[in-house]
Design a protein around this motif. Structure first.
Motif, PDB file in Angstrom:
ATOM      1  N   ALA A  11       0.832  -1.197   0.000  1.00 47.80           N
ATOM      2  CA  ALA A  11       0.000   0.000   0.000  1.00 47.80           C
ATOM      3  C   ALA A  11       0.873   1.255   0.000  1.00 47.80           C
ATOM      4  O   ALA A  11       0.594   2.222  -0.716  1.00 47.80           O
ATOM      5  CB  ALA A  11      -0.948  -0.016   1.201  1.00 47.80           C
ATOM      6  N   ALA A  12       1.938   1.227   0.798  1.00 47.22           N
ATOM      7  CA  ALA A  12       2.844   2.382   0.855  1.00 47.22           C
ATOM      8  C   ALA A  12       3.560   2.589  -0.482  1.00 47.22           C
ATOM      9  O   ALA A  12       3.727   3.725  -0.935  1.00 47.22           O
ATOM     10  CB  ALA A  12       3.850   2.207   1.987  1.00 47.22           C
ATOM     11  N   LEU A  13       3.978   1.498  -1.126  1.00 42.91           N
ATOM     12  CA  LEU A  13       4.606   1.613  -2.440  1.00 42.91           C
ATOM     13  C   LEU A  13       3.613   2.163  -3.454  1.00 42.91           C
ATOM     14  O   LEU A  13       3.965   2.999  -4.296  1.00 42.91           O
ATOM     15  CB  LEU A  13       5.167   0.269  -2.906  1.00 42.91           C
ATOM     16  CG  LEU A  13       5.758   0.241  -4.313  1.00 42.91           C
ATOM     17  CD1 LEU A  13       6.893   1.261  -4.468  1.00 42.91           C
ATOM     18  CD2 LEU A  13       6.248  -1.171  -4.656  1.00 42.91           C
ATOM     19  N   ALA A  14       2.362   1.722  -3.383  1.00 41.94           N
ATOM     20  CA  ALA A  14       1.336   2.246  -4.293  1.00 41.94           C
ATOM     21  C   ALA A  14       1.207   3.759  -4.132  1.00 41.94           C
ATOM     22  O   ALA A  14       1.173   4.500  -5.120  1.00 41.94           O
ATOM     23  CB  ALA A  14      -0.005   1.561  -4.042  1.00 41.94           C
ATOM     24  N   ALA A  15       1.154   4.238  -2.888  1.00 43.73           N
ATOM     25  CA  ALA A  15       1.054   5.678  -2.648  1.00 43.73           C
ATOM     26  C   ALA A  15       2.295   6.395  -3.178  1.00 43.73           C
ATOM     27  O   ALA A  15       2.178   7.455  -3.804  1.00 43.73           O
ATOM     28  CB  ALA A  15       0.863   5.965  -1.153  1.00 43.73           C
ATOM     29  N   ALA A  27      15.697   6.892  -9.908  1.00 41.92           N
ATOM     30  CA  ALA A  27      14.698   7.348  -8.948  1.00 41.92           C
ATOM     31  C   ALA A  27      13.710   6.229  -8.620  1.00 41.92           C
ATOM     32  O   ALA A  27      13.321   6.055  -7.457  1.00 41.92           O
ATOM     33  CB  ALA A  27      13.956   8.562  -9.489  1.00 41.92           C
ATOM     34  N   VAL A  28      13.308   5.476  -9.630  1.00 41.06           N
ATOM     35  CA  VAL A  28      12.390   4.354  -9.409  1.00 41.06           C
ATOM     36  C   VAL A  28      13.074   3.281  -8.565  1.00 41.06           C
ATOM     37  O   VAL A  28      12.471   2.722  -7.643  1.00 41.06           O
ATOM     38  CB  VAL A  28      11.883   3.784 -10.750  1.00 41.06           C
ATOM     39  CG1 VAL A  28      11.090   2.511 -10.544  1.00 41.06           C
ATOM     40  CG2 VAL A  28      11.038   4.826 -11.472  1.00 41.06           C
ATOM     41  N   LEU A  32      11.704   1.832  -5.043  1.00 34.89           N
ATOM     42  CA  LEU A  32      11.467   0.403  -4.830  1.00 34.89           C
ATOM     43  C   LEU A  32      12.287  -0.113  -3.656  1.00 34.89           C
ATOM     44  O   LEU A  32      11.780  -0.870  -2.813  1.00 34.89           O
ATOM     45  CB  LEU A  32      11.785  -0.379  -6.100  1.00 34.89           C
ATOM     46  CG  LEU A  32      10.870  -0.109  -7.291  1.00 34.89           C
ATOM     47  CD1 LEU A  32      11.442  -0.741  -8.561  1.00 34.89           C
ATOM     48  CD2 LEU A  32       9.453  -0.591  -7.031  1.00 34.89           C
ATOM     49  N   ALA A  33      13.538   0.299  -3.565  1.00 36.88           N
ATOM     50  CA  ALA A  33      14.396  -0.130  -2.455  1.00 36.88           C
ATOM     51  C   ALA A  33      13.868   0.403  -1.125  1.00 36.88           C
ATOM     52  O   ALA A  33      13.874  -0.321  -0.113  1.00 36.88           O
ATOM     53  CB  ALA A  33      15.829   0.338  -2.695  1.00 36.88           C
ATOM     54  N   GLU A  34      13.406   1.639  -1.125  1.00 31.64           N
ATOM     55  CA  GLU A  34      12.854   2.235   0.101  1.00 31.64           C
ATOM     56  C   GLU A  34      11.661   1.437   0.620  1.00 31.64           C
ATOM     57  O   GLU A  34      11.408   1.400   1.819  1.00 31.64           O
ATOM     58  CB  GLU A  34      12.428   3.671  -0.188  1.00 31.64           C
ATOM     59  CG  GLU A  34      11.835   4.391   1.009  1.00 31.64           C
ATOM     60  CD  GLU A  34      11.365   5.792   0.674  1.00 31.64           C
ATOM     61  OE1 GLU A  34      10.502   6.302   1.410  1.00 31.64           O
ATOM     62  OE2 GLU A  34      11.853   6.381  -0.309  1.00 31.64           O
ATOM     63  N   PRO A  40      15.791  -4.208  -6.937  1.00 32.51           N
ATOM     64  CA  PRO A  40      14.980  -3.105  -7.466  1.00 32.51           C
ATOM     65  C   PRO A  40      15.480  -2.496  -8.774  1.00 32.51           C
ATOM     66  O   PRO A  40      14.887  -1.524  -9.243  1.00 32.51           O
ATOM     67  CB  PRO A  40      15.057  -2.072  -6.338  1.00 32.51           C
ATOM     68  CG  PRO A  40      16.403  -2.293  -5.734  1.00 32.51           C
ATOM     69  CD  PRO A  40      16.614  -3.797  -5.802  1.00 32.51           C
ATOM     70  N   GLN A  41      16.500  -3.053  -9.385  1.00 32.53           N
ATOM     71  CA  GLN A  41      17.040  -2.473 -10.611  1.00 32.53           C
ATOM     72  C   GLN A  41      15.995  -2.522 -11.737  1.00 32.53           C
ATOM     73  O   GLN A  41      15.345  -3.541 -11.932  1.00 32.53           O
ATOM     74  CB  GLN A  41      18.311  -3.214 -11.062  1.00 32.53           C
ATOM     75  CG  GLN A  41      19.459  -3.115 -10.080  1.00 32.53           C
ATOM     76  CD  GLN A  41      19.273  -3.956  -8.828  1.00 32.53           C
ATOM     77  OE1 GLN A  41      18.599  -4.978  -8.833  1.00 32.53           O
ATOM     78  NE2 GLN A  41      19.864  -3.518  -7.727  1.00 32.53           N
TER      79      GLN A  41
END
Length: 173
Positions: A11-15, A27-28, A32-34, A40-41
């Protein structure tokens, strides 16, 4: 509101994707890593695909009609290749996975966001997926507050609305 690690991350990634403004690969990858996505590459094409995916995620945030919200999430789940399963790897308690660890990053991100939003809707009747109430602000958020009454994306937006209301009240008096 407490979500397990995957529902919360999804849900947090969606936001974060919906709020994203920079979809260059680096940046992406950082986004993704966060949000604890493995490997996440991304290529420029994958970054662009996730930029498009956010447009599918956005309508869920702030939608107040439960039937509409359920249809939107079911449409997302139909698109993903997700087949949820339970795992207890690495000494962790049993938890739900939304993706195959062998899938590419775009599939994993789509599965994770769709699954996380499905959990958020299921655990909160959809009321925890918000959109900032400040006029002109389109920022979305997952309301994890205890009472579930969050209205703004940040304290700054809340303060702007409250100051404007206070000034308007002073002018009217």
């Amino acid at each position: 509101m407490h979500f397990n690690a995957y529902g919360g991350n999804g849900a947090a990634l969606a936001a974060a994707l919906v709020n994203g403004t920079d979809f260059r690969p680096e940046a992406v990858e950082a986004m993704l890593a966060e949000h604890a996505m493995l490997r996440p590459q991304v290529t420029p094409e994958q970054a662009a695909e996730l930029a498009e995916w956010r447009h599918r995620l956005a309508p869920l945030f702030g939608e107040r009609d439960q039937d509409t919200q359920i249809k939107l999430i079911n449409d997302l789940l139909d698109i993903t290749a997700s087949k949820p399963y339970v795992s207890a790897h690495d000494g962790r308690e049993p938890h739900l996975h939304f993706f195959s660890v062998d899938a590419d990053i775009v599939s994993r991100a789509k599965d994770t966001t769709a699954g996380g939003l499905a959990m958020a809707i299921s655990f909160s009747d959809g009321r925890r997926l918000g959109r900032c109430d400040r006029p002109g602000c389109e920022t979305v958020y997952v309301d994890t507050s205890r009472n579930g009454r969050r209205r703004f994306c940040s304290l700054a937006c809340a303060n702007r609305v409250n100051v404007a209301a206070h000034r308007a009240k002073g002018l009217a008096g």
